[in-house]
Design an enzyme around this catalytic site. Structure first.
Site, PDB file in Angstrom:
ATOM      1  N   ASP A  41       1.059  -1.466  -0.100  1.00 49.87           N
ATOM      2  CA  ASP A  41      -0.024  -0.032   0.277  1.00 49.87           C
ATOM      3  C   ASP A  41       0.833   1.365  -0.201  1.00 49.87           C
ATOM      4  O   ASP A  41       1.914   0.826   0.272  1.00 49.87           O
ATOM      5  CB  ASP A  41      -1.068   0.305   1.223  1.00 49.87           C
ATOM      6  CG  ASP A  41      -1.291  -1.271   1.107  1.00 49.87           C
ATOM      7  OD1 ASP A  41      -1.978  -1.824   0.174  1.00 49.87           O
ATOM      8  OD2 ASP A  41      -2.477  -1.849   2.320  1.00 49.87           O
ATOM      9  N   VAL A  42       0.641   2.269  -0.110  1.00 50.46           N
ATOM     10  CA  VAL A  42       1.372   3.522  -0.280  1.00 50.46           C
ATOM     11  C   VAL A  42       1.729   4.381   0.763  1.00 50.46           C
ATOM     12  O   VAL A  42       2.784   4.522   1.355  1.00 50.46           O
ATOM     13  CB  VAL A  42      -0.016   4.425  -1.131  1.00 50.46           C
ATOM     14  CG1 VAL A  42      -1.177   5.335   0.126  1.00 50.46           C
ATOM     15  CG2 VAL A  42       0.705   6.101  -1.773  1.00 50.46           C
TER      16      VAL A  42
END
Length: 241
Positions: free
Chosen positions: A112-113
């Site tokens: 995920d970011v």
């Protein structure tokens, strides 16, 4: 890989080396050589017929060029980057790789970011598939920080498998090692969407920090800083079966 290096000791013409490494045509390579854009072992050269060995230090416009062949890279992903070759909102992990044709690399399992840690990239699609395919059961270890204390019974819940929101089947057995009230190591052999975060949500907790430490036998190099990368050793590449 060992066979490749044995063959490469015979040396290769510089124009062929650059063409196979970068995808540029030999005509384009010769233009770059003529403009003085290529150096070998610290010396600028315009000689397309120069023979180079696998351990030669070749630069194109100041960037290192690896020998022809598949590339295997470990990257320390920083927060704020997405595991994508192209994204209109956030910078991508491939933008951190200062190599020709980096945008063609396969990303072996996405983060995920806001998640940090180990990301593997390669030009070898079959090798990437062995890492990401659930049937190979490649364990991935995450260090997790949670908002609330982690109860001991969560160990058995993770081992049994959890029902996640909007899912039809339980997660595969996962290993949970509690390190402190708010910190744990989680080992997964599958990669569902936001899986670690959703597993903790399923037991009434919230992940506030997530970091991937290893993929199979490949551990994030402690010498790397966020945003840095290095090539994998032969042993690390061969550890993926």
């Amino acid at each position: 890989m060992a066979l490749f290096y044995l063959w490469f000791r015979l040396k290769m013409r510089l124009d062929k080396y650059l063409s196979q490494s970068t995808g540029f045509s030999r005509k384009e390579v010769k233009k770059m050589l003529h403009k003085g854009m290529i150096s070998v072992d610290g010396e600028v050269t315009k000689d397309a017929s120069l023979h180079v060995a696998a351990d030669a230090h070749v630069l194109m416009e100041g960037y290192p060029v690896e020998p022809p062949g598949d590339k295997y890279i470990m990257l320390y992903k920083p927060e704020g980057f997405v595991c994508s070759n192209d994204d209109g909102t956030h910078p991508t992990v491939v933008s951190l790789i200062e190599l020709p044709r980096a945008d063609e690399l396969h990303i072996c399992g996405r983060l995920d970011v806001d998640t940090t840690g180990l990301v593997l990239l390669t030009s070898n699609g079959k090798w990437a598939h062995r890492i990401t395919s659930p049937k190979h059961k490649t364990g991935k270890v995450y260090r997790v920080e949670t908002a609330d204390p982690i109860p001991q019974e969560a160990i058995e819940q993770f081992e049994t498998g959890l029902m996640l929101a909007s899912e039809r089947f339980r997660t595969k057995p996962a290993r949970l090692e509690i390190l402190s009230e708010h910190e744990a190591l989680v080992t997964l052999t599958e990669g569902r969407y936001h899986q670690v975060k959703r597993m903790f949500a399923a037991i009434g907790n919230r992940v506030v920090g997530l970091h991937r430490e290893s993929v199979g036998a490949i551990e994030l190099d402690e010498m790397l800083e966020p945003g840095e990368y290095r090539f994998l050793s032969d042993a690390e590449v061969e550890s993926v079966q």
